[in-house]
Write a protein that holds these residues in place. Structure first.
Motif, PDB file in Angstrom:
ATOM      1  N   GLY A 139      -6.298   9.645   2.999  1.00  0.00           N
ATOM      2  CA  GLY A 139      -6.225   9.255   1.481  1.00  0.00           C
ATOM      3  C   GLY A 139      -7.500   9.333   0.671  1.00  0.00           C
ATOM      4  O   GLY A 139      -7.239  10.181  -0.218  1.00  0.00           O
ATOM      5  N   LYS A 198       0.870  -1.306  -0.034  1.00  0.00           N
ATOM      6  CA  LYS A 198      -0.032   0.156  -0.014  1.00  0.00           C
ATOM      7  C   LYS A 198       0.868   1.225  -0.006  1.00  0.00           C
ATOM      8  O   LYS A 198       0.392   2.425  -0.355  1.00  0.00           O
ATOM      9  CB  LYS A 198      -0.909   0.139   1.252  1.00  0.00           C
ATOM     10  CG  LYS A 198      -2.248  -1.177   1.238  1.00  0.00           C
ATOM     11  CD  LYS A 198      -2.707  -1.236   2.591  1.00  0.00           C
ATOM     12  CE  LYS A 198      -3.786  -2.274   2.687  1.00  0.00           C
ATOM     13  NZ  LYS A 198      -4.456  -2.272   3.911  1.00  0.00           N
ATOM     14  N   HIS A 254      -0.578   6.145  -2.635  1.00  0.00           N
ATOM     15  CA  HIS A 254      -1.120   6.283  -1.463  1.00  0.00           C
ATOM     16  C   HIS A 254      -1.102   7.892  -1.063  1.00  0.00           C
ATOM     17  O   HIS A 254      -0.049   8.363  -0.789  1.00  0.00           O
ATOM     18  CB  HIS A 254      -0.591   5.505  -0.088  1.00  0.00           C
ATOM     19  CG  HIS A 254      -1.214   5.657   1.167  1.00  0.00           C
ATOM     20  ND1 HIS A 254      -1.686   6.698   1.517  1.00  0.00           N
ATOM     21  CD2 HIS A 254      -1.501   4.631   1.844  1.00  0.00           C
ATOM     22  CE1 HIS A 254      -2.576   6.475   2.857  1.00  0.00           C
ATOM     23  NE2 HIS A 254      -2.246   5.141   2.914  1.00  0.00           N
TER      24      HIS A 254
END
Length: 285
Positions: free
Chosen positions: A222, A201, A244
């Motif tokens: 985010g 991620k 991200h």
């Protein structure tokens, strides 16, 4: 103790921003540190450099750096306690714990931070926080130049916060972590699984200092930035990560000014659209 004049901080901040400080001191023990603070107190403290933004290209200031020094680790097999000096990394703490079949520090494995920084920020992930295993801290109190110790319950540990953020006249020297007996193979498996989830991620391919903002109540940073179309937005060499949006990455010779302007723009956009005041998690120096 090592000392350098006009010291290049580029490799001592995780954004890899080009910066130089007037003088840099690398203490090896408590006596070194006490000697420095006996002379004066206006130093800039720098740990592993993983949660800071260098806002200036040159600092007419003296830095005390804990990075590759002041980093002794000890394990007490009887009590399952790891004792770590402030300059040790929490990666080293987690690896030492696994080597001795001690469980509880697995979440430390992939958080880039020094021990001192982890205590100051109460560093953590979804899997755990520093306060869950921290039992005691040893520190130099600049108010009276005495070395003191405080236990967990007196450290005001909360989400990305501690006594040491609120009172910056205290310099962390050492921390103790209480762990439990476990199975080394199982512990290693948990550590690697945690690392894999985070690398999937997070934008580890570019220099960055982790999550830029504290999580606002009831929100996630985010998704808000994604909704505003800010993913990939750039100022100079600084970019809101395409992987991200809660991260800023250095995609090409970013300056501290680039990063701060990107943060300013982001905060203004989020405030206007959602009425949310984003709080920067990283320390601006």
């Amino acid at each position: 103790m090592k000392y350098y004049k006009d010291f290049d901080l580029t490799n001592y901040n995780a954004y890899r921003v080009k910066a130089i400080c007037k003088n840099a001191f690398f203490p090896e023990n408590e006596a070194d540190l006490t000697a420095l603070y006996t002379k004066k107190q206006d130093y800039v403290l720098l740990g592993s450099g993983h949660n800071i933004i260098c806002s200036k290209p040159y600092y007419d200031a003296d830095f005390i750096i804990f990075n590759g020094n002041f980093n002794t680790l000890k394990v007490d097999e009887t009590t399952s306690v790891i004792e770590a000096e402030a300059g040790a990394t929490i990666l080293e703490v987690s690896n030492l714990a696994q080597k001795h079949s001690l469980s509880g520090a697995e979440f430390f494995y992939d958080i880039p931070s020094s021990v001192g920084g982890a205590v100051v920020m109460n560093a953590g992930t979804k899997e755990g926080e520093t306060k869950n295993i921290l039992t005691k801290v040893r520190y130099l109190d600049l108010a009276d130049m005495l070395v003191k110790e405080k236990h967990n319950e007196d450290l005001e540990l909360s989400y990305r916060n501690s006594l040491f953020q609120k009172q910056n006249d205290k310099v962390i020297l050492k921390a103790w972590f209480q762990l439990q007996r476990g199975n080394a193979v199982d512990i290693k498996s948990i550590m690697e699984a945690s690392k894999a989830r985070r690398w999937e991620k997070q934008p580890r391919e570019y220099p960055n200092c982790g999550s830029v903002y504290k999580r606002p109540p009831g929100r996630f940073v985010g998704p808000m930035l994604d909704e505003l179309g800010l993913k990939g937005y750039r100022v100079g060499g600084a970019e809101i990560s395409k992987k991200h949006s809660g991260f800023i990455v250095n995609v090409g010779n970013a300056t501290g000014k680039d990063i701060l302007e990107l943060i300013k723009h982001t905060k203004e956009q989020v405030k206007a659209a959602f009425g949310v005041d984003l709080e920067v998690e990283q320390r601006i120096i």
